[in-house]
Design an enzyme around this catalytic site. Structure first.
Site, PDB file in Angstrom:
ATOM      1  CB  SER A 297    -101.041 -16.611  96.992  1.00  0.00           C
ATOM      2  OG  SER A 297    -100.141 -15.696  97.574  1.00  0.00           O
TER       3      SER A 297
HETATM    4  N1  SAM Z   1     -94.974 -16.183  95.878  1.00  0.00           N
HETATM    5  C1  SAM Z   1     -94.986 -17.139  96.952  1.00  0.00           C
HETATM    6  C2  SAM Z   1     -95.361 -18.530  96.514  1.00  0.00           C
HETATM    7  O1  SAM Z   1     -95.675 -18.731  95.337  1.00  0.00           O
HETATM    8  O2  SAM Z   1     -95.306 -19.417  97.366  1.00  0.00           O
HETATM    9  C3  SAM Z   1     -95.867 -16.746  98.109  1.00  0.00           C
HETATM   10  C4  SAM Z   1     -95.371 -15.581  98.796  1.00  0.00           C
HETATM   11  S1  SAM Z   1     -95.842 -15.347 100.469  1.00  0.00           S
HETATM   12  C5  SAM Z   1     -97.523 -14.855 100.290  1.00  0.00           C
HETATM   13  C6  SAM Z   1     -94.910 -13.839 100.707  1.00  0.00           C
HETATM   14  C7  SAM Z   1     -93.412 -14.051 100.692  1.00  0.00           C
HETATM   15  O3  SAM Z   1     -92.788 -12.778 100.682  1.00  0.00           O
HETATM   16  C8  SAM Z   1     -92.882 -14.795 101.922  1.00  0.00           C
HETATM   17  O4  SAM Z   1     -92.123 -15.900 101.506  1.00  0.00           O
HETATM   18  C9  SAM Z   1     -92.027 -13.757 102.611  1.00  0.00           C
HETATM   19  O5  SAM Z   1     -90.919 -14.307 103.296  1.00  0.00           O
HETATM   20  C10 SAM Z   1     -91.598 -12.885 101.435  1.00  0.00           C
HETATM   21  N2  SAM Z   1     -91.143 -11.527 101.761  1.00  0.00           N
HETATM   22  C11 SAM Z   1     -91.618 -10.657 102.677  1.00  0.00           C
HETATM   23  N3  SAM Z   1     -90.920  -9.505 102.627  1.00  0.00           N
HETATM   24  C12 SAM Z   1     -89.976  -9.650 101.642  1.00  0.00           C
HETATM   25  C13 SAM Z   1     -88.957  -8.804 101.114  1.00  0.00           C
HETATM   26  N4  SAM Z   1     -88.730  -7.567 101.574  1.00  0.00           N
HETATM   27  N5  SAM Z   1     -88.199  -9.286 100.106  1.00  0.00           N
HETATM   28  C14 SAM Z   1     -88.406 -10.539  99.617  1.00  0.00           C
HETATM   29  N6  SAM Z   1     -89.343 -11.382 100.089  1.00  0.00           N
HETATM   30  C15 SAM Z   1     -90.135 -10.942 101.078  1.00  0.00           C
END
Ligand code: SAM
Length: 224
Positions: A69
Site C-alpha cells: 500500500s
Molecule cells: N500489508 C501489506 C504490506 O505492507 O505489504 C500489503 C497488503 S496487500 C494490499 C493485501 C494482502 O492481503 C496480500 O498480500 C494478500 O495476499 C493478503 N490477503 C488477502 N486475503 C487474505 C486472507 N484471507 N488472509 C490473509 N491475507 C490475505
C-alpha cells in the site's frame, strides 16, 4: 524497540521528506506513527526496480497480483488503530511485511497472517534478514483471525472485505479497534471503517471515506 535496520544516508533523507509530506499534506497527526514510518526502510520491501521511487506516496506490485500500500494509506490505517506500547495487534495480509515492520515500531506484540504461501515465505525471509521478529508471522486465512492468541487491542485488515468479518469482531478485546476496508465487489472500492468493541455485544462504527484495496480472500472474504 526493534533493532536498527540496514539503511543509507540517501534513503534516510528521502524518508524524512516522505514524513514531512505525510504530516503537512496528507493530514497524519500522530507523531508516533510518523516516527515509525521514518524508521522503516521501505526501499527494502519490494523489487529493486522500484527503489528510486520507494519514498514517493505510491503503491507498488509485490508479486502474486498483490501490492504494498502507499505510505499515506499505511500511516492513516496505523493512526486509526491507535496502537499503544504493550498492546496486542493482529494484521491481516502480511504482503511485503512493510506494515508489519511499521507496527513493530509501536508495540512488541504484533501478529500478522498471510494467505498466499509465496508471499508468506518471501515476507518471512525478508523480515528475518532485517532482524525483525518473525515468530509473529502466520500462513493462513486471516478472515478468520487468529483465535489462539486473541483477544487483540487492535486488528488491521490490509485487504478489502465484502462485510465485517464476524470472527475478527469476536477476537477484539473490549475497547479494541478493528480497522477494515469494506465494500461491494462491483464498485472496486471500499469504505475505511473503524469498529470499536464497547461491550461484549456492543460495537461502535466510524467511517473514514473511500479507499481502494485488493480483495480479502478466504472464508469471510471474496471467493478466490
Ligand atoms: N500489508 C501489506 C504490506 O505492507 O505489504 C500489503 C497488503 S496487500 C494490499 C493485501 C494482502 O492481503 C496480500 O498480500 C494478500 O495476499 C493478503 N490477503 C488477502 N486475503 C487474505 C486472507 N484471507 N488472509 C490473509 N491475507 C490475505
Amino acid at each position: 524497540m526493534t533493532p536498527s535496520l540496514p539503511d543509507t544516508y540517501r534513503h534516510r533523507g528521502q524518508r524524512r521528506s516522505l514524513v514531512t509530506l505525510l504530516r503537512e499534506q496528507r493530514g497524519i497527526r500522530d507523531e508516533r506513527v510518523l516516527a515509525a514510518i521514518g524508521a522503516v526502510p521501505r526501499h527494502l520491501f519490494f523489487a529493486s526496480a522500484f527503489e528510486a521511487h520507494a519514498y514517493q506516496d505510491k503503491a507498488f506490485p509485490i508479486g502474486e497480483g498483490q501490492t504494498i500500500s502507499q505510505p499515506s494509506t499505511v500511516a492513516y490505517q496505523t493512526e486509526l488503530l491507535d496502537v499503544r506500547p504493550g498492546q496486542r495487534i493482529l494484521e491481516i495480509g502480511t504482503g511485503s511485511g512493510y506494515q508489519f515492520a511499521v507496527l513493530c515500531q509501536l508495540t512488541e506484540q504484533v501478529q500478522s497472517i498471510e494467505f498466499n504461501p509465496v508471499l508468506y515465505e518471501r515476507g518471512r525471509q525478508r523480515l528475518a534478514a532485517l532482524g525483525l521478529p518473525t515468530a509473529g508471522l502466520h500462513l493462513g486465512d486471516g478472515s478468520l483471525g487468529l483465535p489462539a492468541l486473541a483477544p487483540y487491542d487492535g486488528i488491521l485488515v490490509t485487504a478489502g472485505a465484502p462485510a465485517l468479518p464476524p470472527a475478527l469482531l469476536r477476537q477484539l478485546r473490549i475497547g479494541g479497534r478493528l480497522v477494515v476496508p469494506v465494500g461491494a465487489a462491483d464498485l472496486g472500492q471500499q469504505q475505511l471503517l473503524r469498529i470499536t468493541r464497547e461491550g461484549p455485544e456492543t460495537f461502535a462504527r466510524e467511517a473514514f471515506g473511500d479507499c481502494r484495496f485488493v480483495p480479502l480472500l478466504g472464508a469471510a472474504g471474496w471467493a478466490s
